[in-house]
Write an enzyme that holds these catalytic residues in place. Structure first.
Site, PDB file in Angstrom:
ATOM      1  N   ASP A  44      -4.111  -7.729   1.661  1.00  0.00           N
ATOM      2  CA  ASP A  44      -4.459  -7.786   0.253  1.00  0.00           C
ATOM      3  C   ASP A  44      -3.347  -8.507  -0.505  1.00  0.00           C
ATOM      4  OD1 ASP A  44      -6.894  -6.536   0.281  1.00  0.00           O
ATOM      5  OD2 ASP A  44      -6.043  -4.532   0.107  1.00  0.00           O
ATOM      6  N   ASP A  53       4.412  -1.218 -25.978  1.00  0.00           N
ATOM      7  CA  ASP A  53       3.540  -1.471 -24.831  1.00  0.00           C
ATOM      8  C   ASP A  53       4.205  -0.907 -23.573  1.00  0.00           C
ATOM      9  OD1 ASP A  53       1.889  -2.404 -22.851  1.00  0.00           O
ATOM     10  OD2 ASP A  53       1.856  -4.484 -23.542  1.00  0.00           O
ATOM     11  N   SER A 106      -6.896  -3.460 -27.604  1.00  0.00           N
ATOM     12  CA  SER A 106      -8.309  -3.123 -27.725  1.00  0.00           C
ATOM     13  C   SER A 106      -9.124  -4.134 -26.924  1.00  0.00           C
ATOM     14  CB  SER A 106      -8.743  -3.147 -29.200  1.00  0.00           C
ATOM     15  OG  SER A 106     -10.152  -3.143 -29.297  1.00  0.00           O
ATOM     16  N   ALA A 107     -10.071  -3.620 -26.136  1.00  0.00           N
ATOM     17  CA  ALA A 107     -10.940  -4.511 -25.378  1.00  0.00           C
ATOM     18  C   ALA A 107     -11.799  -5.356 -26.307  1.00  0.00           C
ATOM     19  CB  ALA A 107     -11.830  -3.695 -24.444  1.00  0.00           C
ATOM     20  N   HIS A 108     -12.017  -4.864 -27.523  1.00  0.00           N
ATOM     21  CA  HIS A 108     -12.833  -5.605 -28.491  1.00  0.00           C
ATOM     22  C   HIS A 108     -12.070  -6.812 -29.044  1.00  0.00           C
ATOM     23  CE1 HIS A 108     -15.726  -6.406 -31.659  1.00  0.00           C
ATOM     24  NE2 HIS A 108     -14.755  -6.298 -32.570  1.00  0.00           N
ATOM     25  N   ARG A 130      -9.041  -7.849 -27.777  1.00  0.00           N
ATOM     26  CA  ARG A 130      -8.276  -8.420 -26.671  1.00  0.00           C
ATOM     27  C   ARG A 130      -6.847  -8.784 -27.100  1.00  0.00           C
ATOM     28  NH1 ARG A 130     -11.241 -13.354 -24.592  1.00  0.00           N
ATOM     29  NH2 ARG A 130     -11.795 -13.562 -26.794  1.00  0.00           N
ATOM     30  N   MET A 131      -6.302  -7.955 -28.010  1.00  0.00           N
ATOM     31  CA  MET A 131      -4.948  -8.172 -28.525  1.00  0.00           C
ATOM     32  C   MET A 131      -4.240  -6.833 -28.713  1.00  0.00           C
ATOM     33  SD  MET A 131      -5.397 -11.086 -31.492  1.00  0.00           S
ATOM     34  CE  MET A 131      -6.739 -10.230 -32.321  1.00  0.00           C
ATOM     35  N   SER A 132      -2.925  -6.905 -28.806  1.00  0.00           N
ATOM     36  CA  SER A 132      -2.107  -5.769 -29.216  1.00  0.00           C
ATOM     37  C   SER A 132      -0.959  -6.332 -30.037  1.00  0.00           C
ATOM     38  CB  SER A 132      -1.581  -5.009 -27.991  1.00  0.00           C
ATOM     39  OG  SER A 132      -0.723  -5.832 -27.222  1.00  0.00           O
ATOM     40  N   LYS A 171      -0.146 -10.365 -29.850  1.00  0.00           N
ATOM     41  CA  LYS A 171      -0.135 -11.081 -28.574  1.00  0.00           C
ATOM     42  C   LYS A 171      -1.416 -10.695 -27.850  1.00  0.00           C
ATOM     43  CE  LYS A 171       2.005  -7.555 -25.709  1.00  0.00           C
ATOM     44  NZ  LYS A 171       2.877  -7.223 -24.606  1.00  0.00           N
TER      45      LYS A 171
END
Length: 664
Positions: A291, A328, A360-362, A364-366, A378
Site C-alpha cells: 500500500d 488546525d 467545512s465540507a460545504h 472546503r476551507m478553514s 486556506k
C-alpha cells in the site's frame, strides 16, 4: 540461557533418543540403529583385542546422535525462554467479568469465553483479545510489541491480551475462545511445540534419506569386496562407522534446529507467524504488493513549500498560513505550522488572537477571523478562487496545476479576499525505503505499489520511493485481482493490510502480513501478524525468510561437501594395505596410519562438527542481498570449499592426536 532451561535441554535431548521420535529423521535414525549394532558387537568382543576399538566407536556414535538431538532441543528451549514471560502473564491474569446488571466478578482469564464482556480499569492487564465497546484509554503494549510508547484505544479498536491499561477504563468484548488468543499463538510459535515441517524441509529430508540409502548400498557392497581379500576383511563395526561417516549426518542433525530458529527469529522482529510454512514462503517471495499510504509514505500529507503569487513574499504566505493553521490539529495543519515556523525563523508560536473557523465540507476551507478584522482562509484552490479577486485566478490556478503535476496537493491561502499563494502538500516517502527496495531488486524480488490515488501522484511517489511498478486508482476489492494475476504467472506474492476489506487479499497472498491494530477479519485472514502494526515490517519478514533458506542451503552444502571429503580421506586409508588395491595408497595424502585410526578420526570429527555448527543454525548464516547466481556462487565457495578442506585438516589433526595415545 539459564540453568533451568539448560536442564530442560538435557532432559529433552535424552527424550528424543526414543526411536519412535528419531524415526522422523531418517539420517539420525540410521545412526541410532548403527549404534545399537556396534553396541551388540562390543559386548560380544569383551576380552578380545578389538574390544577397545569397538567400545570407542560405540561411544563416539552415541555422542553423535546425542549432539544431534541436543541441537533441536537447544533451539526449542530458546523459544521456551522467550515465551516464559508471556506464559506467566497469561496464567496470572484475572478479569472483571461483567454481569447483565452491570456488576462484575473476578474470574481467571483462561475461563473467559468468546462474547464475554469485561471491565478493564487503570493499571489492569487486559485479560484476552477483544474489541473495545466503551471508553477511551491509553494502553501499554510493550510486553507484546517491545514499544514503550502507549497507544490510545477507543470504541471499535482491537486490544491484545497481556497488554496493560494505563489510564481511564474500557469495556471490552472478548473475541477469541480460550487457547486461541493472540498470546497463545505467540507462545506456540516461539516454543516451536506445534511446529510442522514445511514442504521444502520435507523435500530436503527425502533427499537426505535417498543419499543415506545410496551410502548404505555403497558400504554394503564393500563387505563382500573386503571378504574377497581374505585377511583384509573389514569387520561389521568398521562398516557401520564408515556408513555414519559418509551419510549426511551434519545437516540431518541440524535441519530441525534451523527451522525452529527461523521461526524464533521472526518472533524477535515482533511478528507472529501462524506456521513455519509462512516463514519459508517469505524467503521465496517473487513479488511484494505494498500500500502507498502508511507503508511507503508516512500516511499524512505534509506541507513542504509556500508558493506566493507575483507581488507577494514567501514570508507573507507563511505568516497567513501559520495564523490560519494554529487551531488546525490535523497532521496536515501541524505540518503547515512547523513549516511556517521554519520559514519565519520563530520558535514561539503567536497567540491565536481571534475566532478559529473549522473546516467545512460545504465551504472546503478553514481559517481564522482575527480580532483586528482580518479574515484568513486556506483550502481547496477552486473554493479560494471563488472568493478572491478575478485577476489572481489565472496565476493561482497555474501554481495549483504545477503542484498537482508533480504529484502534490495544493492548498490556496487568502486574506480578506486577496489571494497570497499556494501551500504545497506532499506525501512524504519514508526514509531508507529506496535502499531497501534496491536490496530486493538485487534478490530478484519485484516491488509493486498499490494506491487509490490518481496516476500522476502515484507516478511521482513510485519514482521517489524506487518501487519497480505501481497501480493507481485501485479500488480495495481490486487488490485480490492484482495478486491472482501475479500468482497466475507462477509467482509467490506477499502483501500487507489492516482492514476488513483487505482480508480477501491477505488470504489470497502467499504471505499475508496483517497489522495487530487492524480488524479481527484481517488478522484471521493473514498468515502473519505484525505486533508493532508497521506495514514496512514485511521487508524484515522477507529478510528473515531469506536468511532461513540461505542457512539451510549453506549447511546442506557444507554437509554434502564434508561427506565427499570424508569418503576420499577414509577409503584410501582403509584399503591402502591391500596389495591388490595398492594404488589407493597414492590417494592417502594425509598419511593416515591405520584403517582403525582413520575410522576413529573421521568419527570424532563427524561428532564434533555438529555442536560446532549449532551457533550458525541458531543465529542464521549472514544473508546478503544479491542475485540467485551470486548467492549460489558465494554459497559454493564459502561453504562448499570449506566443507571439503575442513574435514581433511580436522581428520589429519585428530589422527595425530590419537597416535600420541597409541590409538591410531
Amino acid at each position: 540461557m539459564g540453568g533451568q532451561y539448560f536442564g530442560e535441554v538435557l532432559k529433552d535431548t535424552f527424550a528424543k533418543l526414543n526411536p519412535v521420535q528419531m524415526i522422523r529423521n531418517p539420517v539420525m535414525f540410521v545412526v541410532e540403529i548403527g549404534t545399537l549394532v556396534t553396541l551388540i558387537f562390543t559386548i560380544g568382543s569383551v576380552g578380545k583385542p578389538i574390544f577397545g576399538y569397538e567400545l570407542l566407536v560405540t561411544i563416539i556414535l552415541f555422542f553423535t546422535i546425542l549432539f544431534a538431538t541436543f541441537a533441536e532441543s537447544y533451539a526449542e528451549a530458546r523459544g521456551r525462554a522467550q515465551a516464559d514471560f508471556l506464559r506467566r502473564t497469561r496464567s496470572s491474569t484475572r478479569a472483571k467479568k461483567l454481569k447483565d446488571d452491570g456488576s462484575w466478578d473476578w474470574v481467571p482469564a483462561e475461563r473467559l469465553e468468546k462474547g464475554s464482556r469485561v471491565l478493564v480499569e487503570e493499571n489492569d492487564v487486559i485479560p484476552s483479545d477483544g474489541e473495545v465497546l466503551e471508553g477511551v484509554g491509553s494502553v501499554d503494549e510493550s510486553a507484546i510489541t517491545g514499544e514503550s510508547a502507549p497507544v490510545i484505544k477507543a470504541k471499535g479498536d482491537s486490544v491484545t491480551g497481556g497488554t496493560r491499561l494505563l489510564s481511564d477504563h474500557l469495556v471490552v468484548e472478548i473475541t477469541t475462545s480460550p487457547g486461541e488468543t493472540f498470546l497463545d499463538r505467540m507462545i506456540a510459535l516461539v516454543e516451536g511445540a506445534s511446529r510442522q515441517k514445511t514442504p521444502n524441509e520435507i523435500a530436503l529430508s527425502a533427499l537426505l534419506g535417498v543419499l543415506t540409502l545410496i551410502f548404505v548400498l555403497v558400504v554394503v557392497t564393500l563387505v563382500p569386496q573386503a571378504s574377497y581379500f581374505g585377511k583384509h576383511a573389514t569387520d561389521i563395526t568398521t562398516m557401520v562407522a564408515l556408513l555414519v561417516c559418509l551419510i549426511p549426518t551434519t545437516i540431518g542433525a541440524l535441519l530441525s534446529a534451523i527451522g525452529i530458529a527461523g521461526m524464533n527469529r521472526v518472533a524477535q522482529v515482533d511478528v507472529v507467524a501462524k506456521s513455519g510454512r509462512a516463514v519459508e514462503a517469505a524467503g521465496d517471495i517473487d513479488t511484494i504488493i505494498l500500500d502507498k499510504t502508511g507503508t511507503i509514505t508516512i500516511g499524512n500529507r505534509m506541507a513542504t513549500e509556500f508558493m506566493p503569487i507575483q507581488g507577494v513574499s514567501v514570508e507573507e504566505v507563511a505568516e497567513a498560513s501559520l495564523l490560519a493553521s494554529l487551531a488546525d490539529t490535523t497532521p496536515e495543519g501541524r505540518s503547515v505550522v512547523e513549516l511556517a515556523q521554519d520559514v519565519l525563523k520563530v520558535e514561539q508560536l503567536p497567540e491565536a488572537d481571534g475566532e478559529p473557523v473549522p473546516f467545512s465540507a460545504h465551504t472546503r476551507m478553514s481559517g481564522v477571523d482575527l480580532n483586528d478584522g482580518r479574515q484568513i482562509r486556506k483550502g481547496a484552490v477552486s473554493a479560494i478562487v471563488e472568493i478572491t479577486a478575478p485577476e489572481t485566478k489565472e496565476e493561482l490556478n497555474k501554481l495549483a496545476e504545477a503542484v498537482a503535476g508533480e504529484g502534490g496537493t495544493p492548498l490556496a491561502v487568502e486574506v480578506d479576499g486577496k489571494a497570497l499563494g499556494v501551500i504545497r502538500l506532499k506525501d512524504i516517502v519514508k526514509t531508507g525505503l529506496k535502499e531497501r527496495f534496491d536490496d530486493f531488486r538485487k534478490m530478484g524480488i519485484r516491488t509493486v505499489m498499490a494506491t487509490g490515488d490518481n496516476h500522476i501522484t502515484a507516478a511521482v511517489i513510485a519514482q521517489e520511493a524506487g518501487v519497480d511498478d505501481f497501480i493507481a486508482e485501485l479500488k480495495p476489492e481490486d487488490k485480490i485481482e492484482v495478486i491472482k494475476k501475479e500468482q497466475a504467472q507462477g509467482k509467490l506474492v506477499a502483501m500487507t493490510g489492516d482492514g476488513t476489506n483487505d482480508a480477501p487479499a491477505l488470504a489470497q497472498a502467499d504471505v499475508g502480513l496483517a497489522m495487530n491494530s487492524g480488524t479481527m477479519a484481517a488478522k484471521e485472514a493473514g498468515n502473519m501478524i505484525d505486533l508493532e502494526s508497521n506495514p514496512t515490517k514485511l521487508l524484515d519478514v522477507v529478510m528473515v525468510g531469506k536468511q532461513l533458506l540461505i542457512t539451510r542451503g549453506a549447511l546442506t552444502t557444507f554437509s554434502i561437501a564434508n561427506d565427499v571429503a570424508k569418503y576420499f580421506a577414509i577409503i584410501p586409508a582403509m584399503f591402502a594395505a591391500v596389495p591388490e588395491l595398492s594404488v589407493l595408497s597414492k590417494l592417502n595424502i594425509m598419511g593416515l596410519k591405520t584403517p582403525h585410526g582413520a575410522i576413529l578420526s573421521a568419527l570424532i570429527f563427524n561428532a564434533l562438527i555438529i555442536p560446532a555448527l549449532i551457533p550458525f543454525a541458531i543465529r542464521g548464516v549472514k544473508y546478503r542481498a544479491e542475485s540467485a547466481d551470486k548467492m549460489l556462487a558465494r554459497n559454493i565457495f564459502n561453504w562448499g570449499v570449506l566443507g571439503v578442506i575442513i574435514p581433511f585438516v580436522g581428520i589429519w589433526a585428530i589422527d595425530h592426536v590419537l597416535g600420541l595415545f597409541g590409538l591410531a
